[in-house]
Enzyme design. Structure first.
Site, mmCIF file in Angstrom:
data_model
loop_
_atom_site.group_PDB
_atom_site.id
_atom_site.type_symbol
_atom_site.label_atom_id
_atom_site.label_comp_id
_atom_site.label_asym_id
_atom_site.label_seq_id
_atom_site.Cartn_x
_atom_site.Cartn_y
_atom_site.Cartn_z
ATOM 1 N N ASP A 197 0.920 -1.284 -0.018
ATOM 2 C CA ASP A 197 0.038 0.058 0.187
ATOM 3 C C ASP A 197 0.840 1.284 0.162
ATOM 4 O OD1 ASP A 197 -2.547 0.807 0.036
ATOM 5 O OD2 ASP A 197 -2.911 0.631 1.929
ATOM 6 N N LYS A 229 -11.268 7.130 9.671
ATOM 7 C CA LYS A 229 -11.120 7.501 8.420
ATOM 8 C C LYS A 229 -9.663 7.441 7.834
ATOM 9 C CE LYS A 229 -11.138 9.683 4.301
ATOM 10 N NZ LYS A 229 -9.847 9.545 4.010
ATOM 11 N N GLU A 252 -1.697 16.218 15.272
ATOM 12 C CA GLU A 252 0.143 15.763 14.861
ATOM 13 C C GLU A 252 0.169 16.004 13.411
ATOM 14 O OE1 GLU A 252 3.274 14.150 13.634
ATOM 15 O OE2 GLU A 252 2.146 12.169 14.059
ATOM 16 N N CYS A 283 7.258 12.366 9.229
ATOM 17 C CA CYS A 283 7.029 13.930 9.610
ATOM 18 C C CYS A 283 8.075 14.145 10.721
ATOM 19 C CB CYS A 283 5.526 14.166 10.212
ATOM 20 S SG CYS A 283 5.005 12.816 11.519
ATOM 21 N N GLU A 341 8.306 22.183 4.452
ATOM 22 C CA GLU A 341 8.320 20.557 4.471
ATOM 23 C C GLU A 341 8.113 19.878 3.117
ATOM 24 O OE1 GLU A 341 6.192 17.243 7.096
ATOM 25 O OE2 GLU A 341 4.862 18.511 6.022
ATOM 26 N N GLY A 365 1.546 21.334 15.353
ATOM 27 C CA GLY A 365 0.212 20.751 15.934
ATOM 28 C C GLY A 365 0.472 20.849 17.772
#
Length: 485
Positions: free
Chosen positions: A98, A181, A256, A290, A387, A460
């Site tokens: 995936d 989700k 986050e 991240c 980023e 965050g």
């Protein structure tokens, strides 16, 4: 590790109220293999009607799950952990297919960590309770820790299994019900985990999984009045929207978000070890991390030396098929993520930067990009400030400790940071001054369910892992009983 072969996943459905079903409007969503760019299966594309059904099921299941004894909830989560380990090869194959993660890393990092997280919160929840308080008036006073209610867990594409576990495990342990989700790019492990949680004994309606596109499924979930809390991991841009949407309804949120961590190499560092840490920090998960380290800050005496070592070492890091056990760097998760990396490298070239090594897409099917090192950019460059979220490293020199800290703190982000030094006093001193939720010294990505992580500034707020990761899924109620006759 036993050989892991590329799976052929069946078409996926939504999981709502303990039942598998198609989306209300019959919509489907393609799932791609990032290593080939080909469609491997489809999943249901949920919409607002499906979200409504999922939230309704979660609300209906809440009273019974909330009242389930803590010890029984812990037993169920321990069974989830055992089932993850029992099905580790299948989960590794799905996650690698995936996301494009090399199987050699996916098993020990993603799968084993997910099992550890469920075990950690199964144990921790047994220790959590209210407290007796001494008050001035004649009263018996105590606090209760109660679940917040229905949790919307919205997770990203880069670590689907780990970042769903970091939300589902504490939420379920605390007695909440969940509508999950997953990212539309990478939904497969979320659907597999729904099967394992059901097998472990999680009752119908306690966990619901709605796959689909963000605007069609994620947005209705954020706005649904039946959701009591939002737990979100994703980009800063989307996180701002999610927080604003939840805030308008006064729903608590944990966010986050993005990161752009600096890895500081001081002139007293063990150079050989530092180089290994630098490479690990920016190519792990093909840079789609991240808490990765895409900014290298080097003491000026070591600057040319480290650039030379990186240029020699990176071609030897195996890049290729995620299902080849030798692979360390796989593809990026999708075309749009690859395009973002290409755009930043083009901007760096336009600014006159030096491409030390890499800089190009790999000439093979799928979404591969060379690990790339860029030097010569000013701190104000968008390539340094933004980023990138790919296998790209920018390198800057510094002269003093204060300058290194100023450079490290000089972006909008504050999720992670690294310090490479043999001076223990410097390690403590610099760690204290870095604007980051987690600081690693002489290594990178040391993560454990007992140690919280999360961001400051545009990265965050709120924490996952540790006791701090359980707190947002509970609320405190005060009870005072008069003792007067």
């Amino acid at each position: 590790m036993t050989p892991i072969t590329r799976p052929e996943p069946a078409p996926g459905q939504l999981f709502i109220d303990g039942r598998w079903r198609d989306a209300a409007d019959g919509g489907r969503l393609d799932v791609l293999d990032p290593s080939t760019g080909t469609i491997v299966t489809t999943v249901a594309a949920g919409t607002a009607k499906d979200v409504e059904d999922a939230v309704t099921a979660a609300r209906a299941a809440l009273p019974a799950w909330r009242d389930t004894p803590v010890r029984e909830r812990g037993r169920i989560l321990n069974r989830v952990a055992a089932l993850i380990r029992e099905h580790a090869d299948e989960l590794t194959a799905l996650e690698s297919l995936d996301v494009g993660k090399p199987v050699s890393l996916c098993r020990p990092v993603d799968v084993d960590t997910a099992a550890d997280v469920y075990e950690y919160y199964a144990a921790l929840i047994q220790t959590v309770g209210g407290e007796h308080r001494t008050v001035a008036m004649p009263a018996h006073a105590y606090t209760r820790r109660e679940p917040v209610g229905v949790v919307a867990a919205i997770t990203p594409f880069n670590f689907p299994l780990i970042l769903s576990s970091s939300k589902l495990a504490p939420a379920l342990a605390a007695g909440n019900t969940v509508v999950h989700k997953p990212a539309d790019d990478t939904p497969l492990s979320a659907l597999f985990m729904a099967r394992l949680l059901t097998e472990a004994g999680v009752p119908a309606g306690v966990l619901n999984v709605v796959t689909g596109r963000g605007p069609d499924a994620g947005e209705p979930l954020l706005r649904h009045p039946g959701v009591d809390k939002v737990a979100f991991t994703g980009s800063t841009a989307v996180g701002r929207h999610a927080a604003a949407t939840a805030g308008a309804a006064l729903k608590p949120v944990t966010m986050e978000l993005g990161g752009n961590a600096a890895n500081i190499v001081f002139d007293d560092a063990d150079v050989e070890k530092a180089v290994g840490t630098v490479i690990k920090a920016f190519v792990f998960n093909t840079g789609q991390f991240c808490m990765g380290g895409p900014r290298l800050l080097v003491a000026r005496p070591l600057y040319d030396t480290l650039l030379g070592i990186l240029a020699q070492a990176l071609p030897g890091v195996p890049l290729g098929d995620p299902f080849d056990p030798a692979t360390v760097i796989g593809p990026m998760a999708g075309e749009r993520h690859l395009a973002k990396v290409r755009d930043h490298i083009d901007r760096a070239r336009a600014e006159g930067a030096r491409i030390v090594i890499g800089g190009d897409r790999v000439d093979r099917p799928g979404f591969y990009h060379q690990p790339t090192v860029i030097a010569g950019l000013p701190d104000s460059s968008p390539v340094v400030q933004e980023e990138i979220f790919g296998p790209v490293l920018t390198v800057q020199a510094f002269d003093t400790e204060d300058e290194a800290i100023a450079l490290a703190n000089g972006t909008p982000y504050g999720l992670a940071a690294g310090v490479q030094t043999r001076d223990i006093a410097r390690a403590h001193r610099v760690a204290a001054r870095l604007d980051a939720g987690i600081v690693w010294v002489n290594d990178w990505a040391m993560l454990d369910p007992a140690m919280p992580f999360g961001g400051v500034k545009a990265s965050g707020f709120g924490r996952e892992y540790g006791p701090e990761g359980l707190e947002p899924y509970t609320r405190t109620k005060s009870v005072l009983i008069s003792l007067e006759a």
